[in-house]
Design an enzyme around this catalytic site. Structure first.
Site, mmCIF file in Angstrom:
data_model
loop_
_atom_site.group_PDB
_atom_site.id
_atom_site.type_symbol
_atom_site.label_atom_id
_atom_site.label_comp_id
_atom_site.label_asym_id
_atom_site.label_seq_id
_atom_site.Cartn_x
_atom_site.Cartn_y
_atom_site.Cartn_z
ATOM 1 N N LYS A 74 -10.395 14.963 -25.890
ATOM 2 C CA LYS A 74 -10.750 13.280 -25.720
ATOM 3 C C LYS A 74 -10.203 12.702 -27.079
ATOM 4 C CE LYS A 74 -15.447 11.865 -26.619
ATOM 5 N NZ LYS A 74 -16.800 12.431 -27.172
ATOM 6 N N SER A 149 -20.907 11.067 -24.501
ATOM 7 C CA SER A 149 -19.772 10.444 -24.340
ATOM 8 C C SER A 149 -18.740 10.820 -23.755
ATOM 9 C CB SER A 149 -19.623 9.702 -25.516
ATOM 10 O OG SER A 149 -19.138 10.651 -26.484
ATOM 11 N N SER A 173 -23.391 14.583 -26.503
ATOM 12 C CA SER A 173 -21.822 14.055 -26.137
ATOM 13 C C SER A 173 -20.972 15.428 -25.343
ATOM 14 C CB SER A 173 -21.020 13.215 -26.754
ATOM 15 O OG SER A 173 -21.948 11.966 -27.158
#
Length: 486
Positions: A74, A149, A173
């Protein structure tokens, strides 16, 4: 292919690390123009690292546990010499001079960086739609969001673009996009995994964890990234157990608590509820005892979160002032005007909204009414969990009230978007480990996720129950045909 299976093939010489890396790079080339899971693909580095693994194997060296495994990271985890943007114009050109602790541990364990994945800007969102560089798409249906997210990390694993990935979880997330994309997503105990090098959103809530196609692979990654880090003052010093050994234990006799408030939540899709209850019945068939439990303040978690998280974000994001690093407006006269314009132009709408909410909640005359009160409710949420765990060993809930929604479905209603994290936020508020495991599909063929929660540092128990369910249900073997999912 799971990590253990791959390790066997590599050691026997049946496939090289370079071949596996090239397979995944080819997959990215084939599907990522549509999915947009990645912000940057590190093909040259990946091939060079794979060649080093192959040379070590040829020389007879002992291979590390993740040797040759292509991993996606990420893009809010710092990677030395590789852009870390947080999907924001504010950090569009930021290249960290250091490596985060978790990624450093992955590379030491032989993992191969295949690229950095898309996310909601500064991890603020539930659909990846707030990314400054465009949204990611759901591999099961590109007209649907992948969640957020960490949507890019979840989509990359689901679409076979990498073996596994890392995300961060502040209010769901990791688990929510894992549910939307039909993969395993694990949020460890707060402090179990170092946050050093993770770009901060809400420091008392953020936690790094893995995405994978199986619980066993999640255990493999957690084994590598967990443990004390002196650079992170919130990282726990507790010894790291053998997570892989826990997978082999049966679940007969364990008490599984069905959280009453979750199954009565407003907006819970009937198909999601039915699928999760069927998963509970599967655990009962394995010898677990099902017990209904009440966590009266469970559904208060979302209101509490949207005071605490924005408050911490407003403080953490104050460092982006256009002076030291990050985006700087060139159209300002004074220092004050430059700072104001840099933040207005560098941050997107959702990030600005949360900064304003947090600044208001911390302002003189309101801090007691909002922030202090939210922290008091947070304590009550934790006490509800403590009480529940005196009656049961593990808690069971849906991961998300719905399956993946269409792009733009909540564009004009931020509150509706926030409700996507209704069932995941409480575990963050209490610092508890939680995992998403796929448990079925809705009538449109979209994945449904089951959430399991255990007490602090009880990841072995969490993985044990999740693995036993996964092996018995074999949900992903019954999946419907999907255009992009391999």
């Amino acid at each position: 292919m799971g990590i253990a299976e791959w390790r066997g093939q590599l050691e026997r010489g049946e496939m090289s690390a370079r071949e596996l890396t090239d397979q995944h790079l080819a997959r990215i080339e084939a599907v990522d123009a549509e999915l947009h899971s990645f912000l940057e693909v590190t093909a040259e580095r990946a091939r060079a690292d794979a060649d080093r693994i192959d040379a070590a194997r040829a020389a007879g060296d002992t291979l590390p546990p993740l040797a040759g495994v292509p991993l996606a990271i990420k893009d809010n985890l710092c990677t030395k010499g590789i852009r870390t943007t947080c999907s924001s114009r504010m950090l569009e050109h930021f290249v960290p001079p250091y490596e985060s602790t978790v990624t450093e541990r992955l590379w030491q364990a032989g993992g191969i960086l295949i690229g950095k994945t898309n996310l909601d800007e500064f991890a603020m969102g539930s659909s990846t739609e707030t990314s400054a560089f465009g949204p990611s798409r759901n591999p099961w249906n590109p007209e649907r969001v992948p969640g957020g997210s960490s949507g890019g990390s979840a989509a990359a694993v689901a679409a076979g673009e990498c073996v596994a990935s890392l995300g961060s979880d502040t209010g769901g997330s990791i688990r929510q996009p894992a549910a939307f994309c039909g993969v395993v997503g694990l949020k460890p105990t707060y402090g179990r995994v170092s946050r050093w090098g993770l770009v901060a959103f809400a420091s008392s809530l953020d936690q790094v964890g893995p995405f994978s196609t199986s619980v066993a692979d999640a255990a493999e990654l957690l084994q590598v990234i967990a443990g004390e880090d002196r650079r992170d003052g919130t990282c726990l010093k507790a010894p790291v157990p053998d997570y892989r050994a826990a997978l082999q234990k049966p679940v007969k006799g364990l008490r599984v608590g069905l959280v009453k408030e979750c199954f009565e939540a407003d907006g819970l899709d009937p198909q999601v509820k039915a699928s999760v209850l069927a998963a509970a019945a599967q655990l009962e068939a394995l010898g677990c005892e099902l017990v209904e439990v009440s966590c009266p303040r469970f559904n208060d978690g979302i209101a509490t979160y949207y005071v605490i998280a924005p408050s911490e974000a407003s403080a953490n994001l104050a460092r982006y002032d256009g002076v030291k690093y990050g985006y700087r407006s060139e159209q300002a006269g004074s220092l004050a005007e430059m700072t104001a314009r840099s933040r207005a132009e560098g941050f997107g709408d959702e990030v600005q909204r949360r900064i304003l909410i947090g600044t208001y909640a911390l302002s003189a005359g309101y801090v007691d009414a909002y922030y202090k009160k939210a922290q008091q409710v947070r304590t009550l949420i934790r006490r509800d969990f403590d009480a529940a765990f005196t009656k049961v060993d593990v808690l069971l809930t849906p991961t998300s009230p719905t399956t993946a929604f269409r792009f733009g479905a909540h564009a004009e209603d931020p509150l509706a978007m926030y409700l996507a994290d209704l069932l995941t936020i409480p575990a963050n508020m209490a610092g508890l480990p939680a995992i998403n495991v796929p448990c079925g599909f809705d009538d449109s063929g979209l994945p449904i996720g089951l959430q399991l929660i255990t007490g602090v540092l009880e990841e072995p128990l969490l993985l044990q129950v999740a693995h036993n369910y996964e092996q018995a249900a074999r949900v992903m073997e019954k999946r419907p045909v999907a255009a992009l999912v391999p």
